[in-house]
Write a protein that holds these residues in place. Sequence first.
Motif, PDB file in Angstrom:
ATOM      1  N   VAL A   1     -10.644  -3.917   3.600  1.00  0.00           N
ATOM      2  CA  VAL A   1      -9.832  -3.048   2.745  1.00  0.00           C
ATOM      3  C   VAL A   1      -8.564  -3.822   2.395  1.00  0.00           C
ATOM      4  CG1 VAL A   1      -8.573  -0.879   2.557  1.00  0.00           C
ATOM      5  CG2 VAL A   1     -10.749  -0.949   3.783  1.00  0.00           C
ATOM      6  N   THR A   2      -8.424  -4.165   1.138  1.00  0.00           N
ATOM      7  CA  THR A   2      -7.254  -4.906   0.656  1.00  0.00           C
ATOM      8  C   THR A   2      -6.454  -4.022  -0.278  1.00  0.00           C
ATOM      9  OG1 THR A   2      -8.472  -6.991   0.791  1.00  0.00           O
ATOM     10  CG2 THR A   2      -6.481  -6.969  -0.553  1.00  0.00           C
ATOM     11  N   ALA A   3      -5.165  -3.874   0.013  1.00  0.00           N
ATOM     12  CA  ALA A   3      -4.328  -2.986  -0.796  1.00  0.00           C
ATOM     13  C   ALA A   3      -2.868  -3.314  -0.539  1.00  0.00           C
ATOM     14  CB  ALA A   3      -4.607  -1.526  -0.462  1.00  0.00           C
ATOM     15  N   GLU A   4      -2.005  -2.746  -1.347  1.00  0.00           N
ATOM     16  CA  GLU A   4      -0.571  -2.836  -1.095  1.00  0.00           C
ATOM     17  C   GLU A   4      -0.237  -2.051   0.172  1.00  0.00           C
ATOM     18  OE1 GLU A   4       1.631  -4.678  -2.803  1.00  0.00           O
ATOM     19  OE2 GLU A   4      -0.051  -5.390  -4.021  1.00  0.00           O
ATOM     20  N   LEU A   5       0.862  -2.418   0.820  1.00  0.00           N
ATOM     21  CA  LEU A   5       1.244  -1.810   2.093  1.00  0.00           C
ATOM     22  C   LEU A   5       1.322  -0.273   2.024  1.00  0.00           C
ATOM     23  CD1 LEU A   5       2.125  -2.149   5.038  1.00  0.00           C
ATOM     24  CD2 LEU A   5       4.455  -2.572   4.208  1.00  0.00           C
ATOM     25  N   PRO A   6       1.942   0.327   1.010  1.00  0.00           N
ATOM     26  CA  PRO A   6       1.984   1.796   0.968  1.00  0.00           C
ATOM     27  C   PRO A   6       0.597   2.427   0.936  1.00  0.00           C
ATOM     28  CG  PRO A   6       3.604   0.883  -0.536  1.00  0.00           C
ATOM     29  CD  PRO A   6       2.752  -0.257  -0.092  1.00  0.00           C
ATOM     30  N   ASP A   7      -0.334   1.807   0.221  1.00  0.00           N
ATOM     31  CA  ASP A   7      -1.686   2.353   0.146  1.00  0.00           C
ATOM     32  C   ASP A   7      -2.424   2.206   1.469  1.00  0.00           C
ATOM     33  OD1 ASP A   7      -1.425   3.147  -2.519  1.00  0.00           O
ATOM     34  OD2 ASP A   7      -2.014   1.170  -3.253  1.00  0.00           O
ATOM     35  N   LEU A   8      -2.189   1.117   2.180  1.00  0.00           N
ATOM     36  CA  LEU A   8      -2.807   0.971   3.498  1.00  0.00           C
ATOM     37  C   LEU A   8      -2.267   2.007   4.471  1.00  0.00           C
ATOM     38  CD1 LEU A   8      -3.123  -2.853   4.295  1.00  0.00           C
ATOM     39  CD2 LEU A   8      -4.862  -1.270   3.453  1.00  0.00           C
ATOM     40  N   ALA A   9      -0.963   2.270   4.417  1.00  0.00           N
ATOM     41  CA  ALA A   9      -0.380   3.289   5.284  1.00  0.00           C
ATOM     42  C   ALA A   9      -0.972   4.661   4.969  1.00  0.00           C
ATOM     43  CB  ALA A   9       1.137   3.316   5.129  1.00  0.00           C
ATOM     44  N   ALA A  10      -1.123   4.951   3.681  1.00  0.00           N
ATOM     45  CA  ALA A  10      -1.724   6.229   3.281  1.00  0.00           C
ATOM     46  C   ALA A  10      -3.156   6.323   3.796  1.00  0.00           C
ATOM     47  CB  ALA A  10      -1.685   6.371   1.762  1.00  0.00           C
ATOM     48  N   TYR A  11      -3.918   5.252   3.649  1.00  0.00           N
ATOM     49  CA  TYR A  11      -5.307   5.238   4.101  1.00  0.00           C
ATOM     50  C   TYR A  11      -5.400   5.433   5.614  1.00  0.00           C
ATOM     51  CZ  TYR A  11      -9.793   3.233   5.520  1.00  0.00           C
ATOM     52  OH  TYR A  11     -11.007   3.028   6.113  1.00  0.00           O
ATOM     53  N   LEU A  12      -4.607   4.684   6.364  1.00  0.00           N
ATOM     54  CA  LEU A  12      -4.680   4.757   7.816  1.00  0.00           C
ATOM     55  C   LEU A  12      -4.293   6.134   8.349  1.00  0.00           C
ATOM     56  CD1 LEU A  12      -3.287   1.270   8.878  1.00  0.00           C
ATOM     57  CD2 LEU A  12      -5.511   2.230   9.516  1.00  0.00           C
TER      58      LEU A  12
ATOM     59  N   SER B   1     -11.177  -4.241   8.486  1.00  0.00           N
ATOM     60  CA  SER B   1     -10.156  -5.291   8.372  1.00  0.00           C
ATOM     61  C   SER B   1      -9.226  -4.899   7.237  1.00  0.00           C
ATOM     62  CB  SER B   1     -10.803  -6.646   8.074  1.00  0.00           C
ATOM     63  OG  SER B   1     -11.569  -7.093   9.162  1.00  0.00           O
ATOM     64  N   LEU B   2      -7.962  -4.758   7.546  1.00  0.00           N
ATOM     65  CA  LEU B   2      -6.982  -4.298   6.567  1.00  0.00           C
ATOM     66  C   LEU B   2      -6.065  -5.439   6.181  1.00  0.00           C
ATOM     67  CD1 LEU B   2      -6.810  -1.681   9.082  1.00  0.00           C
ATOM     68  CD2 LEU B   2      -6.684  -0.690   6.800  1.00  0.00           C
ATOM     69  N   ARG B   3      -5.892  -5.614   4.874  1.00  0.00           N
ATOM     70  CA  ARG B   3      -5.078  -6.718   4.380  1.00  0.00           C
ATOM     71  C   ARG B   3      -4.082  -6.221   3.342  1.00  0.00           C
ATOM     72  NH1 ARG B   3      -7.284  -8.327   8.096  1.00  0.00           N
ATOM     73  NH2 ARG B   3      -8.595 -10.170   8.422  1.00  0.00           N
ATOM     74  N   ALA B   4      -2.813  -6.492   3.599  1.00  0.00           N
ATOM     75  CA  ALA B   4      -1.744  -6.262   2.629  1.00  0.00           C
ATOM     76  C   ALA B   4      -1.114  -7.617   2.333  1.00  0.00           C
ATOM     77  CB  ALA B   4      -0.710  -5.293   3.186  1.00  0.00           C
ATOM     78  N   PRO B   5      -0.337  -7.739   1.261  1.00  0.00           N
ATOM     79  CA  PRO B   5       0.266  -9.038   0.953  1.00  0.00           C
ATOM     80  C   PRO B   5       1.120  -9.604   2.079  1.00  0.00           C
ATOM     81  CG  PRO B   5       0.409  -7.584  -0.945  1.00  0.00           C
ATOM     82  CD  PRO B   5      -0.106  -6.744   0.185  1.00  0.00           C
ATOM     83  N   SER B   6       1.738  -8.729   2.885  1.00  0.00           N
ATOM     84  CA  SER B   6       2.679  -9.206   3.890  1.00  0.00           C
ATOM     85  C   SER B   6       2.224  -8.985   5.326  1.00  0.00           C
ATOM     86  CB  SER B   6       4.031  -8.500   3.703  1.00  0.00           C
ATOM     87  OG  SER B   6       3.871  -7.092   3.799  1.00  0.00           O
ATOM     88  N   ALA B   7       1.057  -8.381   5.539  1.00  0.00           N
ATOM     89  CA  ALA B   7       0.620  -8.064   6.896  1.00  0.00           C
ATOM     90  C   ALA B   7      -0.883  -7.820   6.921  1.00  0.00           C
ATOM     91  CB  ALA B   7       1.358  -6.832   7.419  1.00  0.00           C
TER      92      ALA B   7
END
Length: 224
Positions: free
Chosen positions: A197-208, A178-184
């Motif tokens: 996995v909770t992170a800022e959007l850029p970090d989630l994109a990097a992870y994915l 489950s991925l969570r960013a502040p806006s999505a």
Amino acid sequence: MRRTFEDARRWARLGTELFLGAAQGGFDEPSALPGWTRAHLVAHVAANADALGNLVHWAATGEPTPMYASPEERAQGIERGRTLPAAELTAWLRDSAAELEKAMAALGEEQWRTRVVTAQGRTVPATEVPWMRAREVCVHAVDLAGPATFADLPADFLTALCDDVVTKRSAAPGPAVSLRAPSAAWELPGDGEPALVTAELPDLAAYLTGRDTGTSAPVLGAWL
């Protein structure tokens, strides 16, 4: 998908400029991709422009033109390219990008609807080509291990990228996340209880996309 054709065209141009700006010499230095120098990466992106140009030619003429003759031909092209003198490699990068943009700009509305086949064997309308290029140049601009980071990429591009990667990963085996960013937010189906996995959007994109974010999140397999 939270993106439009116009979005993809805009991101492709932006990413191209970002990549060209980051690819300023130092080609023998390592990139952020294991086993690849910056020269490998520049050759890969230049070859990608030529390959996508084949799909644009397909759309323009109706003549089936695969991106690459074979996976071996694709790999050999990168190996040849990364041994070029810096000036020749830079010229190939810039010329191939310019030719692709020129060819895309010449397509008419009906031609953009032509069905073409990607290197992964997917049959898609030619309108997917700008997104394929945007994804390539934006992500690899970061992989050059220069000043560019995922935080330098537009938030709307990063959201569309996460949408795209989650869709692809959902069709393959892997851990549930489950991925969570502040806006999505996204749900990645898979094995076991979902890891949060909770992170800022850029970090989630990097992870994915399989880039090292220094987190303890579940390891994901290959993206493309």
